[in-house]
Design a protein around this motif. Structure first.
Motif, PDB file in Angstrom:
ATOM      1  N   ALA A  78       0.831  -1.201   0.000  1.00 42.06           N
ATOM      2  CA  ALA A  78       0.000   0.000   0.000  1.00 42.06           C
ATOM      3  C   ALA A  78       0.869   1.256   0.000  1.00 42.06           C
ATOM      4  O   ALA A  78       0.569   2.233  -0.714  1.00 42.06           O
ATOM      5  CB  ALA A  78      -0.927   0.004   1.215  1.00 42.06           C
ATOM      6  N   ALA A  79       1.942   1.248   0.791  1.00 44.52           N
ATOM      7  CA  ALA A  79       2.849   2.401   0.833  1.00 44.52           C
ATOM      8  C   ALA A  79       3.474   2.626  -0.542  1.00 44.52           C
ATOM      9  O   ALA A  79       3.565   3.766  -1.019  1.00 44.52           O
ATOM     10  CB  ALA A  79       3.931   2.176   1.884  1.00 44.52           C
ATOM     11  N   ALA A  80       3.899   1.541  -1.182  1.00 42.52           N
ATOM     12  CA  ALA A  80       4.508   1.650  -2.515  1.00 42.52           C
ATOM     13  C   ALA A  80       3.503   2.206  -3.526  1.00 42.52           C
ATOM     14  O   ALA A  80       3.846   3.048  -4.367  1.00 42.52           O
ATOM     15  CB  ALA A  80       5.018   0.291  -2.974  1.00 42.52           C
ATOM     16  N   GLU A  81       2.258   1.766  -3.449  1.00 40.72           N
ATOM     17  CA  GLU A  81       1.226   2.257  -4.368  1.00 40.72           C
ATOM     18  C   GLU A  81       0.991   3.749  -4.188  1.00 40.72           C
ATOM     19  O   GLU A  81       0.818   4.492  -5.164  1.00 40.72           O
ATOM     20  CB  GLU A  81      -0.074   1.478  -4.147  1.00 40.72           C
ATOM     21  N   HIS A  82       0.992   4.210  -2.926  1.00 37.88           N
ATOM     22  CA  HIS A  82       0.813   5.633  -2.667  1.00 37.88           C
ATOM     23  C   HIS A  82       1.965   6.435  -3.261  1.00 37.88           C
ATOM     24  O   HIS A  82       1.765   7.490  -3.878  1.00 37.88           O
ATOM     25  CB  HIS A  82       0.728   5.890  -1.159  1.00 37.88           C
TER      26      HIS A  82
END
Length: 241
Positions: free
Chosen positions: A136-140
């Motif tokens: 999720a952090a990478a997607e953000h």
């Protein structure tokens, strides 16, 4: 009770409210102690309820309670990187890191347990929860670069940086939270910029993303500050060109 004594009103908690109460109590304990050192009695005492009541809501015992608490912490961590798409990407990243490091600071031991796991509590489910935070952090981060379907090199670079953030956070806790959070945040932003530039030299997709991001930067921003400090060092290698 005398006629003038105040009357205490009790309200029966709903199922969701009670479950939330127990999760908050568990998270407060997991924040400062290893999961294997916490019992259901500890959670019950913290929440001000009986042990059987904890079992009623978490019949799977401590493992189920830990996984639920871990999931709740993971949701909060994911939200740390949910930043409005306004201003230079590095500024957005800095604000996200401020929230992330505040979470690390607040949860301390629990953060270490969340990332490092342990033989007592680690399962495929807990591993999936932690990996979900990383994804999720990478997607953000990729969203702030206006990338929806990143290629291998860019995707790998961002995931490697997420790993760097995690490792730096754990070391920060081990070192007594030194340097201060603001300095650590700035260093992590610079690490991200440096990693992107290195990948851009080999990957056209990343190069395009870097150029687009740089166009939004300002003279008093993180990229300009980094460039002013790095260029003299790199200049010493000019004879190699």
């Amino acid at each position: 009770m005398t006629p003038d004594s105040p009357t205490r009103t009790y309200r029966r908690l709903s199922i969701e409210e009670r479950r939330s109460q127990l999760l908050i109590a568990a998270l407060e304990l997991f924040a400062h102690r290893r999961p294997e050192d916490i019992s259901l009695d500890d959670v019950a005492e913290r929440a001000g309820v009986s042990r059987p009541l904890v079992y009623r809501y978490f019949p799977g015992g401590k493992q189920q309670l830990y996984e639920a608490a871990l999931g709740s912490a993971a949701e909060e961590l994911q939200q740390c990187f949910d930043e409005a798409p306004e201003g230079p990407p590095t500024r957005r990243l800095a604000r996200a890191l401020d929230r992330y490091l505040a979470f690390v600071d607040e949860h301390d031991t629990g953060f270490s347990a969340l990332l490092q796991g342990g033989s007592v509590v680690e399962t495929s489910r807990t591993t999936a929860i932690v990996d979900g935070v990383r994804r999720a952090a990478a997607e953000h981060v990729l969203r702030h670069l206006d990338i929806t379907t990143p290629g291998l090199r860019l995707r790998t670079t961002v995931r490697l940086w997420i790993t760097t953030v995690e490792a730096a956070s754990l070391i920060w806790l081990d070192e007594g939270k030194q340097p201060d959070a603001a300095e650590l945040r700035d260093w992590l932003v610079e690490q991200f910029v440096a990693a992107l530039v290195a990948t851009a030299a080999r990957d056209t997709e990343t190069a395009t993303a870097v150029r687009t991001a740089l166009a939004l930067e300002t003279a008093d921003g993180p990229v300009a500050s980094l460039a002013r400090r790095v260029l003299p060092v790199v200049g010493d290698a000019a004879h190699l060109l």
